[in-house]
Design a protein around this motif. Structure first.
Motif, PDB file in Angstrom:
ATOM      1  N   LYS A 240      26.714  44.354  91.637  1.00  0.00           N
ATOM      2  CA  LYS A 240      28.081  44.861  91.504  1.00  0.00           C
ATOM      3  C   LYS A 240      29.145  43.846  91.913  1.00  0.00           C
ATOM      4  O   LYS A 240      30.206  43.781  91.302  1.00  0.00           O
ATOM      5  N   ILE A 241      28.887  43.073  92.942  1.00  0.00           N
ATOM      6  CA  ILE A 241      29.909  42.179  93.483  1.00  0.00           C
ATOM      7  C   ILE A 241      30.390  41.159  92.465  1.00  0.00           C
ATOM      8  O   ILE A 241      31.602  40.971  92.291  1.00  0.00           O
ATOM      9  N   PRO A 242      29.479  40.447  91.744  1.00  0.00           N
ATOM     10  CA  PRO A 242      29.988  39.456  90.775  1.00  0.00           C
ATOM     11  C   PRO A 242      30.918  40.059  89.736  1.00  0.00           C
ATOM     12  O   PRO A 242      31.913  39.435  89.359  1.00  0.00           O
ATOM     13  N   LYS A 243      30.616  41.255  89.260  1.00  0.00           N
ATOM     14  CA  LYS A 243      31.472  41.891  88.266  1.00  0.00           C
ATOM     15  C   LYS A 243      32.849  42.178  88.838  1.00  0.00           C
ATOM     16  O   LYS A 243      33.872  42.001  88.161  1.00  0.00           O
ATOM     17  N   THR A 280      41.023  39.851 100.924  1.00  0.00           N
ATOM     18  CA  THR A 280      40.702  41.167 101.491  1.00  0.00           C
ATOM     19  C   THR A 280      39.386  41.693 100.922  1.00  0.00           C
ATOM     20  O   THR A 280      38.553  42.246 101.657  1.00  0.00           O
ATOM     21  N   PHE A 281      39.190  41.528  99.638  1.00  0.00           N
ATOM     22  CA  PHE A 281      37.949  41.985  99.022  1.00  0.00           C
ATOM     23  C   PHE A 281      36.746  41.247  99.605  1.00  0.00           C
ATOM     24  O   PHE A 281      35.723  41.871  99.935  1.00  0.00           O
ATOM     25  N   LYS A 283      36.526  39.743 102.487  1.00  0.00           N
ATOM     26  CA  LYS A 283      36.368  40.072 103.897  1.00  0.00           C
ATOM     27  C   LYS A 283      35.707  41.432 104.070  1.00  0.00           C
ATOM     28  O   LYS A 283      34.811  41.604 104.913  1.00  0.00           O
ATOM     29  N   GLU A 284      36.121  42.413 103.270  1.00  0.00           N
ATOM     30  CA  GLU A 284      35.543  43.759 103.379  1.00  0.00           C
ATOM     31  C   GLU A 284      34.076  43.781 102.987  1.00  0.00           C
ATOM     32  O   GLU A 284      33.313  44.612 103.485  1.00  0.00           O
ATOM     33  N   ASN A 285      33.666  42.879 102.110  1.00  0.00           N
ATOM     34  CA  ASN A 285      32.269  42.846 101.655  1.00  0.00           C
ATOM     35  C   ASN A 285      31.467  41.723 102.304  1.00  0.00           C
ATOM     36  O   ASN A 285      30.342  41.437 101.868  1.00  0.00           O
ATOM     37  N   ASN A 286      32.044  41.093 103.357  1.00  0.00           N
ATOM     38  CA  ASN A 286      31.348  40.045 104.100  1.00  0.00           C
ATOM     39  C   ASN A 286      30.873  38.915 103.183  1.00  0.00           C
ATOM     40  O   ASN A 286      29.732  38.455 103.260  1.00  0.00           O
ATOM     41  N   LEU A 287      31.758  38.474 102.307  1.00  0.00           N
ATOM     42  CA  LEU A 287      31.421  37.416 101.347  1.00  0.00           C
ATOM     43  C   LEU A 287      32.106  36.121 101.770  1.00  0.00           C
ATOM     44  O   LEU A 287      33.006  35.611 101.105  1.00  0.00           O
ATOM     45  N   ARG A 288      31.670  35.563 102.880  1.00  0.00           N
ATOM     46  CA  ARG A 288      32.315  34.374 103.404  1.00  0.00           C
ATOM     47  C   ARG A 288      32.117  33.175 102.483  1.00  0.00           C
ATOM     48  O   ARG A 288      33.045  32.404 102.240  1.00  0.00           O
ATOM     49  N   GLU A 289      30.914  33.002 101.985  1.00  0.00           N
ATOM     50  CA  GLU A 289      30.643  31.849 101.126  1.00  0.00           C
ATOM     51  C   GLU A 289      31.370  31.976  99.782  1.00  0.00           C
ATOM     52  O   GLU A 289      31.839  30.986  99.213  1.00  0.00           O
ATOM     53  N   VAL A 290      31.451  33.207  99.266  1.00  0.00           N
ATOM     54  CA  VAL A 290      32.171  33.430  98.016  1.00  0.00           C
ATOM     55  C   VAL A 290      33.644  33.076  98.196  1.00  0.00           C
ATOM     56  O   VAL A 290      34.261  32.410  97.352  1.00  0.00           O
ATOM     57  N   TRP A 291      34.227  33.531  99.316  1.00  0.00           N
ATOM     58  CA  TRP A 291      35.633  33.228  99.553  1.00  0.00           C
ATOM     59  C   TRP A 291      35.851  31.723  99.713  1.00  0.00           C
ATOM     60  O   TRP A 291      36.846  31.178  99.219  1.00  0.00           O
TER      61      TRP A 291
END
Length: 604
Positions: A240-243, A280-281, A283-291
């Motif tokens: 779901k996250i990539p979409k 914000t997105f 951070k809420e989903n704990n996607l540090r590397e993505v950010w």
């Protein structure tokens, strides 16, 4: 090859095809092969680059060979399509720049610059380049800048938008303050009112810390079920996250100060809005590397200006992606090079100049000059007609959302569909203008600023049409067309005009076609009333036969009209009743009877 055979080929080349010449030549000279005959046309020297340059010099009426300075280890051959570029001088606002591979035996990369005109791409210049043996730093960028600078100086091509893929050499060629092949997107000036905007505090993670945290041993799990649930949740997030991330990037790409109701009405505000939303997105989903990846490659200053169309606040580019380039490569490889396996460079140049360029030149002639009854159109117009008709037929939910504010004069709407639309249209705008004439789809012009579409036929419903307007004389024009079998749709709603194969076979449209109705509003309405009364008399006649099939046909085929009739009469009855509550203007049950003016009862 004998000189007599060469002379025969040269004398009959203009009106004979290779397939018809080969048997004649081989009958006189049996030892000559078909490949030897074809080499007469394009092979000038054993060295491929030298032969290609000599060949291009022979086509001086149609092209210009660029005399660029070559660095050590760099192989480069550039030329401009003079016959096409001269006619587009001063008309090119957007260009596409891209490269393709596996087109020749020496493995040189084939670069091309396509200029946008009438929402279609036309080749302005080509460049064959190889830097495989060069050791200079930035060798490819330097070579590309020399080519594009020559193109600018030779033909005066100074576009405001350059569309490239994520190739840093191509981006560096375009992304300069002074035009070096094009400004990708003009940077926005910071206005005084933007300085008062609150700053956004964000956290840029340390990549070394991310790597160390990823290598830590996991804590002991209490049970196997917890581990299974963790894996299942991780798999769900992975899907779901990539979409969601891609959807957010699309939203941020589409935002623009000229389109209200979607984001902040300034370029600086849109940037802060997009960064805050994505941060914000993550951070809420704990996607540090993505950010960390998104910030470094997409959202930081210096990268945001390369892809967001909001940085050009006064214009919206017509193109969104490089699909016109991909379509151009498809045409070269599928329509021409499929006959050859890695042809020589001189053969490739001969194909581009003598086979491909004339088709573009002919297409440009039809666009620049009126051909009379029939007019050659860009293939995007067929898709535009289809989307227009779809918006016309899509019902609008009543009452309409208060957030949606269509403005026909500026041709903008605050609904979410408009900003993502490939052609910047929506059902609210299409249904808020009078029915357009068939000629509208041949003449309507797309603008990069407000209004985005302009044509005399785009008259709001609240305004009356001119008495002699063709729009007033025309019934609804059916614009559904067959889908283009070569259509190539893209993400981000696709290019506004290049999501299809713009190189598809040209269409000719009869501008005089279409059913015309010269009657006035009153004449048309009275004709419908007369037909209805005659039909009601006919239905009255059917009762004596007691045929239920006819009754079922009337109820089935006329269901929508029967509902309209019942709603209008019911609304009239309630408005004239002193014992029932009067219907409201936006009543959902009778919304289709909103424009029915009820008759007053004579109370004596």
């Amino acid at each position: 090859m004998q000189s007599d055979a060469t002379q025969i080929i040269c004398d009959q080349l203009e009106w004979s095809s290779p397939s018809s010449l080969a048997p004649k030549i081989q009958a006189l000279y049996p030892r000559i092969t078909a490949s030897q005959m074809s080499e007469i046309l394009w092979k000038k020297d054993s060295d491929q680059l030298t032969s290609a340059k000599m060949l291009l010099d022979e086509f001086g009426r149609d092209i210009d060979v660029f005399d660029v300075e070559l660095a050590d280890g760099v192989e480069q051959l550039c030329w401009g399509m003079k016959k096409i570029t001269r006619r587009l001088e001063g008309k090119v606002v957007e260009i596409g720049l891209d490269a393709t591979y596996n087109t020749n035996a020496k493995h040189l990369e084939l670069y091309s610059v396509l200029g946008e005109f009438d929402n279609a791409g036309f080749p302005l210049s080509y460049c064959l380049l190889s830097t495989a043996t060069a050791i200079e730093i930035g060798k490819r960028t330097t070579a590309l800048r020399q080519w594009t600078t020559y193109l600018r100086d030779k033909y005066g091509i100074i576009p405001r938008f350059v569309h490239v893929d994520k190739d840093m050499a191509e981006i560096s060629t375009a992304d300069t303050g002074e035009f070096e092949g094009g400004v990708l997107l003009e940077p926005d000036e910071i206005h005084p009112e933007d300085e008062t905007m609150p700053s956004l505090s964000i956290c840029i993670p340390n990549l070394s810390q991310l790597r160390s945290s990823r290598n830590l041993e996991p804590n002991d799990v209490d049970s196997v079920d917890d581990e299974i649930n963790t894996n299942r949740n991780a798999l769900t997030i992975k899907i779901k996250i990539p979409k969601k991330v891609i959807a957010l990037i699309k939203h941020h790409f589409c935002a623009h100060p000229l389109i209200p109701g979607y984001s902040h009405p300034s370029a600086v505000g849109i940037h802060q809005w997009a960064v805050k939303q994505m941060y914000t997105f993550c951070k809420e989903n704990n996607l540090r590397e993505v950010w960390a990846y998104l910030w470094e490659n997409w959202y930081r200053r210096g990268r945001w200006e390369l892809w967001a169309r909001a940085v050009a606040p006064m214009e919206v580019p017509r193109l969104k992606t490089t699909m016109i380039m991909e379509s151009h490569w498809r045409r070269i490889k599928v329509d021409y090079l499929y006959h050859f396996s890695k042809p020589r460079i001189d053969l490739l140049a001969w194909i581009l100049v003598t086979k491909l360029a004339p088709s573009y030149s002919k297409k440009l002639d039809h666009l620049l000059h009126d051909t009379g009854r029939f007019r050659e159109l860009s293939s995007w117009r067929k898709s535009f007609k289809s989307e227009w008709q779809q918006a016309l037929e899509t019902p609008i939910t009543m009452p309409m959302n208060a957030k949606y504010r269509p403005d026909v004069g500026k041709w903008v709407c605050t609904c979410p569909h408009f900003i993502k639309s490939r052609f910047l249209v929506c059902k609210h705008l299409v249904q808020d203008v009078h029915i357009v004439s068939p000629v509208f789809f041949l003449e309507v012009q797309c603008n990069r600023t407000l209004p985005f579409w302009s044509h005399p036929s785009l008259v709001p419903l609240r305004d009356s049409l001119p008495p002699n307007s063709m729009v007033q004389q025309t019934l609804q024009y059916s614009v559904r067309g067959e889908e283009d079998t070569h259509e190539n749709t893209t993400g981000v709603g696709g290019n506004m005009f290049d999501g299809e194969n713009e190189e598809a076979e040209d269409e000719f449209v009869d501008t005089a076609a279409g059913r015309m109705d010269t009657r006035t509003f009153q004449e048309r309405f009275e004709a419908h009333i007369k037909n209805l009364r005659d039909f009601c008399d006919g239905l009255q006649y059917q009762i004596q036969f007691n045929d239920h099939r006819m009754l079922n046909a009337v109820e089935r085929e006329g269901a929508s009209f029967i509902r309209l009739m019942e709603n209008c009469l019911g609304r009239e009855k309630r408005e004239n009743s002193s014992r029932q509550r009067s219907p409201t203007t936006w009543e959902r049950e009778t919304s289709n009877a909103m424009f029915y003016r009820t008759r007053a009862i004579n109370r004596q």
